[in-house]
Design a protein around this motif. Structure first.
Motif, PDB file in Angstrom:
ATOM      1  N   SER A  44     -19.241  33.008  27.571  1.00 43.41           N
ATOM      2  CA  SER A  44     -20.366  32.616  28.745  1.00 43.41           C
ATOM      3  C   SER A  44     -19.907  32.098  29.063  1.00 43.41           C
ATOM      4  CB  SER A  44     -22.012  32.420  28.056  1.00 43.41           C
ATOM      5  OG  SER A  44     -22.418  32.356  28.965  1.00 43.41           O
ATOM      6  N   ALA A  45     -19.468  30.203  28.357  1.00 41.48           N
ATOM      7  CA  ALA A  45     -18.744  29.733  29.102  1.00 41.48           C
ATOM      8  C   ALA A  45     -17.588  30.111  30.724  1.00 41.48           C
ATOM      9  CB  ALA A  45     -18.015  28.457  28.371  1.00 41.48           C
ATOM     10  N   VAL A  46     -16.586  30.845  29.761  1.00 41.33           N
ATOM     11  CA  VAL A  46     -15.323  31.283  30.191  1.00 41.33           C
ATOM     12  C   VAL A  46     -15.805  32.201  31.723  1.00 41.33           C
ATOM     13  CG1 VAL A  46     -13.416  32.411  30.321  1.00 41.33           C
ATOM     14  CG2 VAL A  46     -13.600  31.655  28.364  1.00 41.33           C
ATOM     15  N   GLU A  47     -17.299  32.623  32.003  1.00 42.40           N
ATOM     16  CA  GLU A  47     -17.168  33.423  33.166  1.00 42.40           C
ATOM     17  C   GLU A  47     -17.774  32.482  33.725  1.00 42.40           C
ATOM     18  OE1 GLU A  47     -20.377  36.514  31.032  1.00 42.40           O
ATOM     19  OE2 GLU A  47     -18.671  37.659  31.381  1.00 42.40           O
ATOM     20  N   THR A  48     -18.931  31.620  33.360  1.00 45.58           N
ATOM     21  CA  THR A  48     -19.602  30.364  34.145  1.00 45.58           C
ATOM     22  C   THR A  48     -18.195  29.768  35.131  1.00 45.58           C
ATOM     23  OG1 THR A  48     -21.303  30.234  32.543  1.00 45.58           O
ATOM     24  CG2 THR A  48     -20.598  28.210  34.178  1.00 45.58           C
ATOM     25  N   TYR A  49     -17.354  29.329  34.041  1.00 45.81           N
ATOM     26  CA  TYR A  49     -16.242  28.266  34.593  1.00 45.81           C
ATOM     27  C   TYR A  49     -15.040  28.880  35.490  1.00 45.81           C
ATOM     28  CZ  TYR A  49     -16.975  25.254  30.455  1.00 45.81           C
ATOM     29  OH  TYR A  49     -17.661  24.250  29.725  1.00 45.81           O
ATOM     30  N   THR A  50     -15.380  30.348  35.240  1.00 48.67           N
ATOM     31  CA  THR A  50     -14.151  31.470  37.003  1.00 48.67           C
ATOM     32  C   THR A  50     -15.365  31.413  37.542  1.00 48.67           C
ATOM     33  OG1 THR A  50     -13.918  32.053  34.761  1.00 48.67           O
ATOM     34  CG2 THR A  50     -13.224  33.003  37.158  1.00 48.67           C
ATOM     35  N   ARG A  51     -16.667  31.368  37.263  1.00 48.21           N
ATOM     36  CA  ARG A  51     -17.643  31.765  38.355  1.00 48.21           C
ATOM     37  C   ARG A  51     -17.680  29.887  39.714  1.00 48.21           C
ATOM     38  NH1 ARG A  51     -18.122  34.279  43.097  1.00 48.21           N
ATOM     39  NH2 ARG A  51     -20.258  33.607  43.433  1.00 48.21           N
ATOM     40  N   LEU A  52     -17.433  29.316  38.777  1.00 54.18           N
ATOM     41  CA  LEU A  52     -18.175  28.260  38.842  1.00 54.18           C
ATOM     42  C   LEU A  52     -16.165  27.908  40.238  1.00 54.18           C
ATOM     43  CD1 LEU A  52     -19.520  25.821  39.666  1.00 54.18           C
ATOM     44  CD2 LEU A  52     -18.655  24.760  37.136  1.00 54.18           C
ATOM     45  N   ARG A  53     -15.152  28.267  39.664  1.00 52.91           N
ATOM     46  CA  ARG A  53     -13.652  27.921  40.514  1.00 52.91           C
ATOM     47  C   ARG A  53     -14.512  28.482  41.430  1.00 52.91           C
ATOM     48  NH1 ARG A  53     -10.999  28.939  36.313  1.00 52.91           N
ATOM     49  NH2 ARG A  53     -11.554  27.314  34.073  1.00 52.91           N
ATOM     50  N   GLU A  54     -14.795  29.831  41.541  1.00 53.47           N
ATOM     51  CA  GLU A  54     -14.860  30.946  42.713  1.00 53.47           C
ATOM     52  C   GLU A  54     -16.217  29.860  43.967  1.00 53.47           C
ATOM     53  OE1 GLU A  54     -16.206  34.951  40.975  1.00 53.47           O
ATOM     54  OE2 GLU A  54     -13.948  35.085  40.400  1.00 53.47           O
ATOM     55  N   LEU A  55     -16.699  29.341  43.439  1.00 55.86           N
ATOM     56  CA  LEU A  55     -17.810  28.499  44.108  1.00 55.86           C
ATOM     57  C   LEU A  55     -16.870  27.604  44.706  1.00 55.86           C
ATOM     58  CD1 LEU A  55     -21.305  29.196  41.914  1.00 55.86           C
ATOM     59  CD2 LEU A  55     -20.971  30.437  44.103  1.00 55.86           C
ATOM     60  N   VAL A  56     -16.488  27.210  44.074  1.00 60.88           N
ATOM     61  CA  VAL A  56     -16.182  25.678  44.907  1.00 60.88           C
ATOM     62  C   VAL A  56     -15.641  26.371  45.974  1.00 60.88           C
ATOM     63  CG1 VAL A  56     -14.177  24.001  44.180  1.00 60.88           C
ATOM     64  CG2 VAL A  56     -15.580  24.168  42.381  1.00 60.88           C
ATOM     65  N   GLN A  57     -15.080  26.797  45.980  1.00 61.21           N
ATOM     66  CA  GLN A  57     -13.720  28.031  47.328  1.00 61.21           C
ATOM     67  C   GLN A  57     -14.522  28.833  48.236  1.00 61.21           C
ATOM     68  OE1 GLN A  57     -10.395  27.454  47.206  1.00 61.21           O
ATOM     69  NE2 GLN A  57     -10.643  26.460  45.945  1.00 61.21           N
ATOM     70  N   GLU A  58     -15.397  29.129  47.605  1.00 59.07           N
ATOM     71  CA  GLU A  58     -16.685  29.715  48.690  1.00 59.07           C
ATOM     72  C   GLU A  58     -17.817  29.181  49.378  1.00 59.07           C
ATOM     73  OE1 GLU A  58     -18.652  32.839  46.194  1.00 59.07           O
ATOM     74  OE2 GLU A  58     -16.272  33.669  45.895  1.00 59.07           O
ATOM     75  N   ARG A  59     -18.414  28.520  48.898  1.00 64.10           N
ATOM     76  CA  ARG A  59     -19.909  27.532  49.031  1.00 64.10           C
ATOM     77  C   ARG A  59     -19.002  26.229  49.812  1.00 64.10           C
ATOM     78  NH1 ARG A  59     -24.461  29.759  47.404  1.00 64.10           N
ATOM     79  NH2 ARG A  59     -23.592  32.279  47.792  1.00 64.10           N
ATOM     80  N   LEU A  60     -17.983  24.939  48.992  1.00 62.50           N
ATOM     81  CA  LEU A  60     -17.888  24.184  50.320  1.00 62.50           C
ATOM     82  C   LEU A  60     -17.285  23.864  50.964  1.00 62.50           C
ATOM     83  CD1 LEU A  60     -17.281  21.986  46.562  1.00 62.50           C
ATOM     84  CD2 LEU A  60     -19.399  22.815  47.520  1.00 62.50           C
ATOM     85  N   THR A  61     -16.909  22.784  51.745  1.00 66.21           N
ATOM     86  CA  THR A  61     -15.504  22.433  52.748  1.00 66.21           C
ATOM     87  C   THR A  61     -14.684  22.422  52.095  1.00 66.21           C
ATOM     88  OG1 THR A  61     -16.707  20.141  52.902  1.00 66.21           O
ATOM     89  CG2 THR A  61     -18.105  21.432  54.086  1.00 66.21           C
ATOM     90  N   GLU A  62     -13.982  22.383  53.442  1.00 68.22           N
ATOM     91  CA  GLU A  62     -12.650  22.083  53.031  1.00 68.22           C
ATOM     92  C   GLU A  62     -12.405  20.396  52.418  1.00 68.22           C
ATOM     93  OE1 GLU A  62      -8.328  21.727  54.545  1.00 68.22           O
ATOM     94  OE2 GLU A  62      -9.205  22.578  56.100  1.00 68.22           O
ATOM     95  N   ARG A  63     -13.067  19.370  52.519  1.00 68.55           N
ATOM     96  CA  ARG A  63     -13.151  18.417  52.707  1.00 68.55           C
ATOM     97  C   ARG A  63     -13.234  18.138  50.049  1.00 68.55           C
ATOM     98  NH1 ARG A  63     -12.753  13.344  55.169  1.00 68.55           N
ATOM     99  NH2 ARG A  63     -10.566  13.064  54.498  1.00 68.55           N
ATOM    100  N   GLU A  64     -14.575  18.637  50.710  1.00 73.92           N
ATOM    101  CA  GLU A  64     -15.509  18.870  49.182  1.00 73.92           C
ATOM    102  C   GLU A  64     -14.792  19.530  48.155  1.00 73.92           C
ATOM    103  OE1 GLU A  64     -20.249  19.057  51.122  1.00 73.92           O
ATOM    104  OE2 GLU A  64     -19.639  20.775  51.018  1.00 73.92           O
ATOM    105  N   CYS A  65     -13.897  20.115  48.866  1.00 79.24           N
ATOM    106  CA  CYS A  65     -13.695  21.232  47.728  1.00 79.24           C
ATOM    107  C   CYS A  65     -12.017  20.192  47.059  1.00 79.24           C
ATOM    108  CB  CYS A  65     -12.749  23.003  47.910  1.00 79.24           C
ATOM    109  SG  CYS A  65     -12.139  24.246  47.243  1.00 79.24           S
ATOM    110  N   GLU A  66     -11.340  19.799  48.563  1.00 76.18           N
ATOM    111  CA  GLU A  66     -10.723  18.887  47.615  1.00 76.18           C
ATOM    112  C   GLU A  66     -10.952  17.764  46.713  1.00 76.18           C
ATOM    113  OE1 GLU A  66      -7.448  16.106  49.919  1.00 76.18           O
ATOM    114  OE2 GLU A  66      -9.053  16.706  51.078  1.00 76.18           O
ATOM    115  N   ILE A  67     -12.407  17.553  47.132  1.00 75.35           N
ATOM    116  CA  ILE A  67     -12.504  16.068  46.432  1.00 75.35           C
ATOM    117  C   ILE A  67     -13.051  16.249  44.966  1.00 75.35           C
ATOM    118  CG2 ILE A  67     -14.576  14.283  45.995  1.00 75.35           C
ATOM    119  CD1 ILE A  67     -13.684  14.160  49.169  1.00 75.35           C
TER     120      ILE A  67
END
Length: 116
Positions: A44-67
């Motif tokens: 469950s933790a691995v799935e959550t971390y994987t989804r979180l990494r995907e959301l960082v790319q999908e939902r955040l602006t370029e600057r937010e993602c970088e930070i």
């Protein structure tokens, strides 16, 4: 026949079988054998971390993602302090803090929305 059937199961053990004498308060095999039962939690933790990494790319602006990537060491990097991130990005530490806070709020909302 009886002896043949007993011979087949002579090596079988019960996990509740006493191993130190046999009285009521004795140790059994189940007391001695310990296997961590956290496999489902790890998956469950691995799935959550994987989804979180995907959301960082999908939902955040370029600057937010970088930070967020620099702050939390995503992508194999070592995590950096807000001061270090500010130096790399050429902005103030307090601005890094505000961007990080906004980005984390977006990620939290996205994860909560997926749970329902």
């Amino acid at each position: 026949m009886f002896f043949r059937s007993q011979k087949k199961s002579q090596g079988d053990l019960s996990l509740s079988e006493a191993i130190d004498g046999g009285d009521a308060g004795s140790l059994s095999l189940i007391d001695v054998i310990s296997v961590p039962d956290d496999m489902l939690e790890n998956i469950s933790a691995v799935e959550t971390y994987t989804r979180l990494r995907e959301l960082v790319q999908e939902r955040l602006t370029e600057r937010e993602c970088e930070i967020i990537t620099m702050r939390y060491g995503l992508g194999g990097c070592l995590p950096k302090t807000q001061r270090e991130v500010a130096g790399v990005c050429g902005i103030s530490r307090s601005y890094v803090s505000r961007i990080e806070k906004r980005a984390l709020k977006k990620l939290e909302e996205a994860l909560l929305a997926e749970q329902f």
